[in-house]
Design a protein around this motif. Sequence first.
Motif, PDB file in Angstrom:
ATOM      1  N   MET A 188       7.821  -5.794   7.997  1.00  0.00           N
ATOM      2  CA  MET A 188       7.563  -5.751   6.555  1.00  0.00           C
ATOM      3  C   MET A 188       6.258  -6.469   6.200  1.00  0.00           C
ATOM      4  O   MET A 188       5.871  -7.419   6.879  1.00  0.00           O
ATOM      5  CB  MET A 188       8.704  -6.400   5.784  1.00  0.00           C
ATOM      6  N   ILE A 189       5.630  -6.006   5.133  1.00  0.00           N
ATOM      7  CA  ILE A 189       4.467  -6.714   4.598  1.00  0.00           C
ATOM      8  C   ILE A 189       4.961  -8.005   3.943  1.00  0.00           C
ATOM      9  O   ILE A 189       6.067  -8.056   3.406  1.00  0.00           O
ATOM     10  CB  ILE A 189       3.745  -5.834   3.559  1.00  0.00           C
ATOM     11  N   GLU A 190       4.158  -9.035   4.002  1.00  0.00           N
ATOM     12  CA  GLU A 190       4.570 -10.323   3.451  1.00  0.00           C
ATOM     13  C   GLU A 190       4.972 -10.200   1.978  1.00  0.00           C
ATOM     14  O   GLU A 190       4.297  -9.535   1.187  1.00  0.00           O
ATOM     15  CB  GLU A 190       3.430 -11.342   3.560  1.00  0.00           C
ATOM     16  N   LYS A 191       6.050 -10.860   1.618  1.00  0.00           N
ATOM     17  CA  LYS A 191       6.519 -10.841   0.232  1.00  0.00           C
ATOM     18  C   LYS A 191       5.465 -11.386  -0.716  1.00  0.00           C
ATOM     19  O   LYS A 191       5.303 -10.897  -1.843  1.00  0.00           O
ATOM     20  CB  LYS A 191       7.801 -11.663   0.108  1.00  0.00           C
ATOM     21  N   ALA A 192       4.709 -12.401  -0.264  1.00  0.00           N
ATOM     22  CA  ALA A 192       3.669 -13.000  -1.101  1.00  0.00           C
ATOM     23  C   ALA A 192       2.593 -11.993  -1.483  1.00  0.00           C
ATOM     24  O   ALA A 192       1.900 -12.169  -2.495  1.00  0.00           O
ATOM     25  CB  ALA A 192       3.033 -14.190  -0.375  1.00  0.00           C
ATOM     26  N   ILE A 193       2.465 -10.931  -0.692  1.00  0.00           N
ATOM     27  CA  ILE A 193       1.508  -9.865  -1.010  1.00  0.00           C
ATOM     28  C   ILE A 193       2.164  -8.802  -1.876  1.00  0.00           C
ATOM     29  O   ILE A 193       1.642  -8.427  -2.936  1.00  0.00           O
ATOM     30  CB  ILE A 193       0.957  -9.228   0.281  1.00  0.00           C
ATOM     31  N   THR A 194       3.322  -8.312  -1.461  1.00  0.00           N
ATOM     32  CA  THR A 194       3.926  -7.167  -2.148  1.00  0.00           C
ATOM     33  C   THR A 194       4.343  -7.485  -3.580  1.00  0.00           C
ATOM     34  O   THR A 194       4.345  -6.600  -4.431  1.00  0.00           O
ATOM     35  CB  THR A 194       5.141  -6.638  -1.372  1.00  0.00           C
ATOM     36  N   GLU A 195       4.686  -8.744  -3.866  1.00  0.00           N
ATOM     37  CA  GLU A 195       5.087  -9.075  -5.234  1.00  0.00           C
ATOM     38  C   GLU A 195       3.917  -9.010  -6.204  1.00  0.00           C
ATOM     39  O   GLU A 195       4.110  -8.990  -7.422  1.00  0.00           O
ATOM     40  CB  GLU A 195       5.732 -10.456  -5.273  1.00  0.00           C
ATOM     41  N   LYS A 196       2.706  -8.911  -5.666  1.00  0.00           N
ATOM     42  CA  LYS A 196       1.502  -8.840  -6.501  1.00  0.00           C
ATOM     43  C   LYS A 196       0.930  -7.429  -6.575  1.00  0.00           C
ATOM     44  O   LYS A 196      -0.141  -7.221  -7.136  1.00  0.00           O
ATOM     45  CB  LYS A 196       0.443  -9.804  -5.962  1.00  0.00           C
ATOM     46  N   VAL A 197       1.657  -6.469  -5.988  1.00  0.00           N
ATOM     47  CA  VAL A 197       1.176  -5.082  -5.938  1.00  0.00           C
ATOM     48  C   VAL A 197       2.094  -4.179  -6.753  1.00  0.00           C
ATOM     49  O   VAL A 197       3.320  -4.237  -6.628  1.00  0.00           O
ATOM     50  CB  VAL A 197       1.125  -4.577  -4.477  1.00  0.00           C
ATOM     51  N   LEU A 198       1.491  -3.341  -7.587  1.00  0.00           N
ATOM     52  CA  LEU A 198       2.209  -2.288  -8.315  1.00  0.00           C
ATOM     53  C   LEU A 198       1.785  -0.950  -7.742  1.00  0.00           C
ATOM     54  O   LEU A 198       0.598  -0.609  -7.747  1.00  0.00           O
ATOM     55  CB  LEU A 198       1.881  -2.333  -9.808  1.00  0.00           C
ATOM     56  N   LEU A 199       2.737  -0.184  -7.230  1.00  0.00           N
ATOM     57  CA  LEU A 199       2.454   1.164  -6.747  1.00  0.00           C
ATOM     58  C   LEU A 199       2.716   2.172  -7.856  1.00  0.00           C
ATOM     59  O   LEU A 199       3.677   2.029  -8.626  1.00  0.00           O
ATOM     60  CB  LEU A 199       3.308   1.498  -5.523  1.00  0.00           C
ATOM     61  N   VAL A 200       1.861   3.179  -7.941  1.00  0.00           N
ATOM     62  CA  VAL A 200       1.951   4.196  -8.988  1.00  0.00           C
ATOM     63  C   VAL A 200       1.919   5.568  -8.335  1.00  0.00           C
ATOM     64  O   VAL A 200       1.037   5.853  -7.521  1.00  0.00           O
ATOM     65  CB  VAL A 200       0.780   4.068  -9.986  1.00  0.00           C
ATOM     66  N   GLY A 201       2.891   6.418  -8.680  1.00  0.00           N
ATOM     67  CA  GLY A 201       2.907   7.751  -8.102  1.00  0.00           C
ATOM     68  C   GLY A 201       4.054   8.579  -8.636  1.00  0.00           C
ATOM     69  O   GLY A 201       4.758   8.174  -9.561  1.00  0.00           O
ATOM     70  N   PRO A 202       4.277   9.754  -8.050  1.00  0.00           N
ATOM     71  CA  PRO A 202       5.390  10.616  -8.480  1.00  0.00           C
ATOM     72  C   PRO A 202       6.726  10.027  -8.055  1.00  0.00           C
ATOM     73  O   PRO A 202       6.782   9.049  -7.301  1.00  0.00           O
ATOM     74  CB  PRO A 202       5.108  11.937  -7.766  1.00  0.00           C
ATOM     75  N   ASP A 203       7.788  10.643  -8.533  1.00  0.00           N
ATOM     76  CA  ASP A 203       9.146  10.185  -8.231  1.00  0.00           C
ATOM     77  C   ASP A 203       9.325   9.991  -6.728  1.00  0.00           C
ATOM     78  O   ASP A 203       9.112  10.903  -5.937  1.00  0.00           O
ATOM     79  CB  ASP A 203      10.134  11.230  -8.741  1.00  0.00           C
ATOM     80  N   CYS A 204       9.697   8.780  -6.331  1.00  0.00           N
ATOM     81  CA  CYS A 204       9.902   8.505  -4.907  1.00  0.00           C
ATOM     82  C   CYS A 204      11.371   8.322  -4.564  1.00  0.00           C
ATOM     83  O   CYS A 204      11.704   8.088  -3.394  1.00  0.00           O
ATOM     84  CB  CYS A 204       9.097   7.271  -4.482  1.00  0.00           C
ATOM     85  N   ASN A 205      12.245   8.405  -5.544  1.00  0.00           N
ATOM     86  CA  ASN A 205      13.679   8.301  -5.266  1.00  0.00           C
ATOM     87  C   ASN A 205      14.250   9.635  -4.791  1.00  0.00           C
ATOM     88  O   ASN A 205      15.061   9.689  -3.867  1.00  0.00           O
ATOM     89  CB  ASN A 205      14.419   7.813  -6.510  1.00  0.00           C
TER      90      ASN A 205
END
Length: 352
Positions: free
Chosen positions: A1-18
């Motif tokens: 996994m990518i470090e939590k300290a990094i991912t909590e600062k990232v917003l991903l934007v895109g089409p429905d991923c569920n």
Amino acid sequence: MIEKAITEKVLLVGPDCNTPKGGIGMVTHSYKQLFPVFNYLTTQREGSALRKILVFGGALLKLFSYLVGRKIQIVHVHGASKGSFYRKSIVIILSKLAGKRVVYHIHGGAFKDFTRKHPRTVPYILKKCDTIVSLSDSWSTFFSHDIGCSDVKVVPNIMDVPHEDHSLRDKNYCTILFLGKICGEKGIFDLMDVIIAHQDEYKGRLRFYIAGIGESDRLNGLISSHHLEGLVTYFGWVDGLKKERLLNESDIFILPSYYEGVPISILEAFSYHLPAIASNVGGIPEILSEGIEGIMIPPGDTEKLHEAITLFAQSPSLRVKMGEFAYERSLSHLPCNIEKCLTNVYRPLLRP
């Protein structure tokens, strides 16, 4: 996994991923396993025009809540051409006005043609971004040299770990699988022309599995009017266990597209030891070497398409040999490798 300290600062934007219905959604769906904190903004869902407008409007409202906070530092936008580009352009401009770093992850094989049609708008938006993510080296060259983007990084498409079960293959048939949008640009109707022209040759030896959404009425009409029910099976949209089963039952993957980036469908097929027949367009030549992982053909060349199908159908040993090379090629797209690539994208953009 990518470090939590990094991912909590990232917003991903895109089409429905569920419940993804396309390549970008499938990629971002797979990203979930890499992000201990998965901030995601859905800008598009399949449905009517009204539904799409409402989904995007709701996404913009949610975007403001992310932008006014201090936690999100990086907005990672996944997009392609046409309507996707214009939706994501609004997100990019708003994110930059809010002082966020923007990563624009560009998918879709038609982006070069789209850029040529909009030679001012596309470079204007791309140069506002802090980092452009491309799917392959050739696309990286296009964004850096042709458009002039200053920071371009390559992140290969991610694929899920395969769940192989080759015992599902029927040794009495050579099964050829198409996974993709049912439309002319994907070459599916070129494939149907070949099947119709050579159906007597194929019956009892080959079977074709087709899965995807799009012009399904046209496809079903061809199957019915030419009495191909015993030769061609259309499954509609498949995912999860249904898709795994089709991959395990198949011997060859086929994608005779006119435009492509780096198709996740080919990589998935490779991971199941399937060689491919695919067009020599976009980033495909960077993942498929002629005569190694499969056979490449010019888009729209139905004669070459027929020749490739015949060659594979007549040589089970060739399918196995190329399938092994295909599997080896797929390994660099496993989650553990993509995790490293994304970390290298994010880390330089984070503020102390």
